[in-house]
Scaffold this motif. Structure first.
Motif, PDB file in Angstrom:
ATOM      1  N   ILE A   1      32.956  39.756  30.768  1.00 48.71           N
ATOM      2  CA  ILE A   1      34.065  40.454  31.415  1.00 48.71           C
ATOM      3  C   ILE A   1      35.141  39.415  31.676  1.00 48.71           C
ATOM      4  O   ILE A   1      34.929  38.449  32.409  1.00 48.71           O
TER       5      ILE A   1
ATOM      6  N   GLY B   1      38.763  38.487  33.089  1.00 53.75           N
ATOM      7  CA  GLY B   1      39.800  38.911  34.013  1.00 53.75           C
ATOM      8  C   GLY B   1      41.037  38.044  33.932  1.00 53.75           C
ATOM      9  O   GLY B   1      41.183  37.200  33.039  1.00 53.75           O
TER      10      GLY B   1
ATOM     11  N   PHE C   1      36.010  37.281  41.489  1.00 53.34           N
ATOM     12  CA  PHE C   1      35.950  38.674  41.945  1.00 53.34           C
ATOM     13  C   PHE C   1      35.047  38.854  43.166  1.00 53.34           C
ATOM     14  O   PHE C   1      34.379  39.878  43.306  1.00 53.34           O
TER      15      PHE C   1
ATOM     16  N   SER D   1      39.179  44.192  44.558  1.00 56.44           N
ATOM     17  CA  SER D   1      38.940  44.279  43.111  1.00 56.44           C
ATOM     18  C   SER D   1      37.469  44.055  42.800  1.00 56.44           C
ATOM     19  O   SER D   1      36.873  44.757  41.982  1.00 56.44           O
TER      20      SER D   1
ATOM     21  N   LEU E   1      34.665  46.380  40.878  1.00 58.16           N
ATOM     22  CA  LEU E   1      34.018  45.901  39.660  1.00 58.16           C
ATOM     23  C   LEU E   1      32.504  45.836  39.814  1.00 58.16           C
ATOM     24  O   LEU E   1      31.759  46.348  38.967  1.00 58.16           O
TER      25      LEU E   1
ATOM     26  N   VAL F   1      31.060  36.912  34.040  1.00 56.59           N
ATOM     27  CA  VAL F   1      32.423  37.251  34.427  1.00 56.59           C
ATOM     28  C   VAL F   1      33.232  35.965  34.529  1.00 56.59           C
ATOM     29  O   VAL F   1      32.784  34.983  35.138  1.00 56.59           O
TER      30      VAL F   1
ATOM     31  N   LEU G   1      39.877  42.929  31.165  1.00 53.28           N
ATOM     32  CA  LEU G   1      40.451  43.647  32.303  1.00 53.28           C
ATOM     33  C   LEU G   1      41.955  43.392  32.357  1.00 53.28           C
ATOM     34  O   LEU G   1      42.402  42.367  32.871  1.00 53.28           O
TER      35      LEU G   1
ATOM     36  N   HIS H   1      42.929  46.834  34.715  1.00 52.37           N
ATOM     37  CA  HIS H   1      42.437  45.856  35.694  1.00 52.37           C
ATOM     38  C   HIS H   1      42.002  46.571  36.971  1.00 52.37           C
ATOM     39  O   HIS H   1      42.578  47.590  37.367  1.00 52.37           O
ATOM     40  N   VAL H   2      40.975  45.999  37.609  1.00 50.71           N
ATOM     41  CA  VAL H   2      40.431  46.607  38.825  1.00 50.71           C
ATOM     42  C   VAL H   2      41.243  46.210  40.064  1.00 50.71           C
ATOM     43  O   VAL H   2      40.691  46.021  41.160  1.00 50.71           O
TER      44      VAL H   2
ATOM     45  N   LEU I   1      35.826  53.597  34.822  1.00 49.99           N
ATOM     46  CA  LEU I   1      35.062  52.356  34.682  1.00 49.99           C
ATOM     47  C   LEU I   1      33.668  52.645  34.129  1.00 49.99           C
ATOM     48  O   LEU I   1      33.175  51.921  33.247  1.00 49.99           O
TER      49      LEU I   1
END
Length: 245
Positions: free
Chosen positions: A71, A73, A88, A93, A97, A126, A168, A215-216, A231
């Motif tokens: 993932i 970001g 994160f 956010s 996620l 991530v 993202l 994006h979250v 999502l």
């Protein structure tokens, strides 16, 4: 400690594994504006976190070294990853996620609040395209390019197992293609695939498949541009792509 782009290139290339890469990258000081900003935030702090000691350094990737899912970001949040030291973690956010990853069976718990909260990821890593928190969440192209060797080395070390990348936002989507070209020795597709939520580019079995996801960010989740169901659909597709193997 790296202080120039050339030093970043050399230090990233020399990292033999992700543990060393994580340690080395979190000592980086190659972007003076980002160093000044992240450290200023760590000193002034948000009122709600006044009693906490901020991390105030680059934030490494998080997740197993043999992950099949990446993932990707944008950058750590000033009062999230820049505070807690984990990507994160400690912001809205991350709440969104990791709750989605938990629903998808890729995280052992739905929350991510601190580095010692017991969170573990399954088959998933991530990472942010830029490892320092930028002002207004907007890193410059020069900062992105200076940070890129860390991402490229991360991808190189994940390459034996990596199968699917979830980008993202448009920034992460754009950061993927040059990194992919360098790590895999294949030219980026021309024209570049257009970013969009649920956009899918197939690596044809030779390269990781890439999925786009809004994006979250709070801006997206509070306005309903990105919903939990959207999502969940992305991670359902991730599982479908993984099952092909």
């Amino acid at each position: 400690m790296t202080r120039t782009r050339a030093e970043v290139v050399a230090a990233a290339a020399a990292a033999p594994d992700l543990a060393v890469l994580d340690r080395t990258s979190t000592a980086c000081r190659a972007c003076p504006d980002l160093v000044a900003w992240r450290e200023q935030v760590a000193v002034t702090r948000r009122a709600a976190f006044r009693e906490q000691t901020y991390w105030g350094r680059p934030v490494a990737g998080f997740g197993p070294a043999d992950a099949r899912i990446l993932i990707l970001g944008l950058a750590p949040a000033a009062h999230g990853g820049n505070r807690t030291g984990r990507v994160f973690t400690g912001d809205r956010s991350g709440d969104v996620l990791f709750a989605a990853l938990h629903r998808a069976g890729l995280a052992n718990q739905p929350t991510s609040v601190s580095v010692d909260d017991g969170l573990r990821l399954r088959d998933t890593r991530v990472v942010a395209a830029v490892r320092c928190a930028p002002p207004a969440n907007k890193p410059t192209p020069d900062q992105r390019d200076t940070c890129a060797p860390w991402l490229r080395r991360e991808l190189t070390l994940l390459k034996p197992t990596l199968r699917v990348v979830v980008a993202l936002g448009a920034f992460a989507w754009a950061a993927w293609w040059p990194a992919m070209a360098q790590v895999y020795g294949r030219p980026a597709p021309t024209p570049r695939p257009r970013f969009g939520h649920a956009a899918h580019w197939s690596g044809g079995g030779q390269l990781p498949d890439v999925l786009g996801c809004y994006h979250v960010s709070q801006q997206n989740t509070f306005t309903g541009r990105l919903t939990p169901a959207m999502l969940d659909a992305v991670f359902t597709e991730v599982h479908r792509l993984m099952e092909r193997d």
